[in-house]
Design a protein around this motif. Structure first.
Motif, PDB file in Angstrom:
ATOM      1  N   LYS A  24       6.716 -65.898 -33.477  1.00  0.00           N
ATOM      2  CA  LYS A  24       6.130 -65.600 -34.777  1.00  0.00           C
ATOM      3  C   LYS A  24       5.374 -64.276 -34.745  1.00  0.00           C
ATOM      4  N   ALA A  25       5.148 -63.722 -35.921  1.00  0.00           N
ATOM      5  CA  ALA A  25       4.445 -62.447 -36.026  1.00  0.00           C
ATOM      6  C   ALA A  25       3.054 -62.517 -35.407  1.00  0.00           C
ATOM      7  N   GLU A  26       2.390 -63.684 -35.540  1.00  0.00           N
ATOM      8  CA  GLU A  26       1.033 -63.799 -35.012  1.00  0.00           C
ATOM      9  C   GLU A  26       0.973 -63.787 -33.495  1.00  0.00           C
ATOM     10  N   GLU A  27       2.121 -63.831 -32.822  1.00  0.00           N
ATOM     11  CA  GLU A  27       2.152 -63.716 -31.369  1.00  0.00           C
ATOM     12  C   GLU A  27       2.175 -62.256 -30.924  1.00  0.00           C
ATOM     13  N   PHE A  28       2.171 -61.337 -31.890  1.00  0.00           N
ATOM     14  CA  PHE A  28       2.184 -59.902 -31.607  1.00  0.00           C
ATOM     15  C   PHE A  28       0.967 -59.255 -32.249  1.00  0.00           C
ATOM     16  N   SER A  29       0.583 -58.131 -31.688  1.00  0.00           N
ATOM     17  CA  SER A  29      -0.486 -57.323 -32.290  1.00  0.00           C
ATOM     18  C   SER A  29      -0.060 -55.865 -32.265  1.00  0.00           C
ATOM     19  N   ARG A  30      -0.627 -55.100 -33.186  1.00  0.00           N
ATOM     20  CA  ARG A  30      -0.379 -53.661 -33.207  1.00  0.00           C
ATOM     21  C   ARG A  30      -1.583 -52.973 -32.592  1.00  0.00           C
ATOM     22  N   GLU A  31      -1.327 -52.109 -31.624  1.00  0.00           N
ATOM     23  CA  GLU A  31      -2.419 -51.464 -30.908  1.00  0.00           C
ATOM     24  C   GLU A  31      -3.008 -50.320 -31.722  1.00  0.00           C
ATOM     25  N   PRO A  32      -4.323 -50.133 -31.653  1.00  0.00           N
ATOM     26  CA  PRO A  32      -4.986 -49.140 -32.504  1.00  0.00           C
ATOM     27  C   PRO A  32      -4.668 -47.697 -32.161  1.00  0.00           C
ATOM     28  N   SER A  33      -4.331 -47.415 -30.892  1.00  0.00           N
ATOM     29  CA  SER A  33      -4.046 -46.033 -30.518  1.00  0.00           C
ATOM     30  C   SER A  33      -3.367 -45.999 -29.155  1.00  0.00           C
ATOM     31  N   LEU A  34      -2.694 -44.891 -28.888  1.00  0.00           N
ATOM     32  CA  LEU A  34      -2.075 -44.688 -27.575  1.00  0.00           C
ATOM     33  C   LEU A  34      -3.138 -44.650 -26.487  1.00  0.00           C
ATOM     34  N   ALA A  35      -4.281 -44.050 -26.776  1.00  0.00           N
ATOM     35  CA  ALA A  35      -5.342 -43.938 -25.769  1.00  0.00           C
ATOM     36  C   ALA A  35      -5.821 -45.312 -25.310  1.00  0.00           C
ATOM     37  N   VAL A  73      -4.050 -48.093 -25.302  1.00  0.00           N
ATOM     38  CA  VAL A  73      -2.981 -48.695 -24.503  1.00  0.00           C
ATOM     39  C   VAL A  73      -2.968 -48.115 -23.094  1.00  0.00           C
ATOM     40  N   VAL A  74      -3.038 -46.801 -22.993  1.00  0.00           N
ATOM     41  CA  VAL A  74      -3.046 -46.155 -21.677  1.00  0.00           C
ATOM     42  C   VAL A  74      -4.243 -46.634 -20.863  1.00  0.00           C
ATOM     43  N   ALA A  75      -5.413 -46.721 -21.501  1.00  0.00           N
ATOM     44  CA  ALA A  75      -6.611 -47.179 -20.791  1.00  0.00           C
ATOM     45  C   ALA A  75      -6.448 -48.614 -20.298  1.00  0.00           C
ATOM     46  N   ASN A  76      -5.874 -49.495 -21.137  1.00  0.00           N
ATOM     47  CA  ASN A  76      -5.682 -50.884 -20.732  1.00  0.00           C
ATOM     48  C   ASN A  76      -4.742 -51.000 -19.542  1.00  0.00           C
ATOM     49  N   ILE A  77      -3.590 -50.328 -19.635  1.00  0.00           N
ATOM     50  CA  ILE A  77      -2.607 -50.399 -18.549  1.00  0.00           C
ATOM     51  C   ILE A  77      -3.171 -49.805 -17.272  1.00  0.00           C
ATOM     52  N   ASP A  78      -3.807 -48.645 -17.379  1.00  0.00           N
ATOM     53  CA  ASP A  78      -4.388 -48.014 -16.188  1.00  0.00           C
ATOM     54  C   ASP A  78      -5.441 -48.912 -15.553  1.00  0.00           C
ATOM     55  N   THR A  79      -6.236 -49.590 -16.373  1.00  0.00           N
ATOM     56  CA  THR A  79      -7.287 -50.451 -15.836  1.00  0.00           C
ATOM     57  C   THR A  79      -6.698 -51.649 -15.110  1.00  0.00           C
ATOM     58  N   TYR A  80      -5.714 -52.294 -15.732  1.00  0.00           N
ATOM     59  CA  TYR A  80      -5.047 -53.416 -15.066  1.00  0.00           C
ATOM     60  C   TYR A  80      -4.508 -52.996 -13.698  1.00  0.00           C
ATOM     61  N   LEU A  81      -3.710 -51.934 -13.676  1.00  0.00           N
ATOM     62  CA  LEU A  81      -2.983 -51.580 -12.457  1.00  0.00           C
ATOM     63  C   LEU A  81      -3.869 -50.889 -11.424  1.00  0.00           C
TER      64      LEU A  81
END
Length: 247
Positions: free
Chosen positions: A120-131, A133-141
């Protein structure tokens, strides 16, 4: 969806198979054409035209997760569900049924052993900015793999830039229910699933990654359960774990 050959992404995916002190990381970056193939055409018609639906109809998404202290409060990315950006209707992020179909088809193509058709659509979210997303991925890894990820990071983001031009993309995240998909496996510490959707190029880059507890895998070996891991651990890694358990 059609998987597009990309030798650079294949090399990055190989580099994202990481063994750390406490976890094994499985990362993949793949590029897909949004051209429908085979049974997707029938599924598209079923999802978008039954019950009077239209591909341009909008559906509400979940709000983006606020991870690692990154706040989207100053980013204007919400629209009204009615499509009126000036007012009227509850403010939320929305997605067209057609775009949602592309995200679901990407999941089905990337994980052929699972069926995401009922997502369903509610299982997805739209990210506010590329910055963000990059910060989240970099932090995880970076937190999980440290220098192993740092040596790969610049090549990773440069290759994504060359393939999809992320600044021109709508970026979505899949937030699974952890019950009937690949991300709810026992021993899974965390996972993320990002879609970089470039409408002009009619292309999606899918970045998925999960971390599996090494301690959990060792307990499974020590218990002698005889059950196969569903995470497709490579033979060298399995031999290494068996040697540790025997010591």
């Amino acid at each position: 969806m059609k998987l597009l050959e990309n030798s650079s992404f294949e090399a990055i995916t190989s580099g994202l198979q990481l063994l750390t002190g406490s976890s094994r990381i499985f990362g993949r970056v793949e590029s897909y054409s949004c051209k429908m193939v085979g049974p997707e055409k029938s599924l598209y018609k079923k999802l978008n035209f039954e019950h009077g639906h239209n591909p341009s109809d909008l559906q509400a998404l979940s709000p983006p997760e606020n991870k690692f202290g990154v706040s989207p409060s100053n980013v204007s990315y919400s629209r009204s569900l009615s499509g009126d950006e000036e007012g009227g209707g509850s403010l939320c992020d929305v997605i067209s049924r057609k775009a949602l179909f592309h995200l679901i088809s990407t999941l089905n193509a990337s994980f052929p052993d699972y069926d995401f058709s009922s997502a369903k659509a509610e299982e997805f979210s739209r990210e506010p900015s590329l910055a963000v997303v990059v910060a989240n991925i970099d932090t995880y890894l970076s937190a999980a793999a440290g220098e192993q990820y740092n040596v790969l990071r610049n090549t990773l983001w440069r290759t994504i830039e060359d393939e999809i031009t992320p600044k021109e993309c709508d970026i979505y995240r899949y937030n699974p229910d952890l019950q009937s998909d690949p991300f709810g496996e026992d021993g899974c510490l965390w996972s993320f699933n990002y879609f970089f959707y470039n409408k002009k190029m009619k292309r999606i880059v899918f970045f998925t990654c999960r971390a599996i507890s090494v301690n959990y895998n060792m307990l499974r070996l020590d218990s002698g359960s005889g059950q196969e891991f569903s995470m497709e651990l490579d033979e060298d890694y399995m031999l290494g774990l068996e040697e540790e358990v025997d010591m």
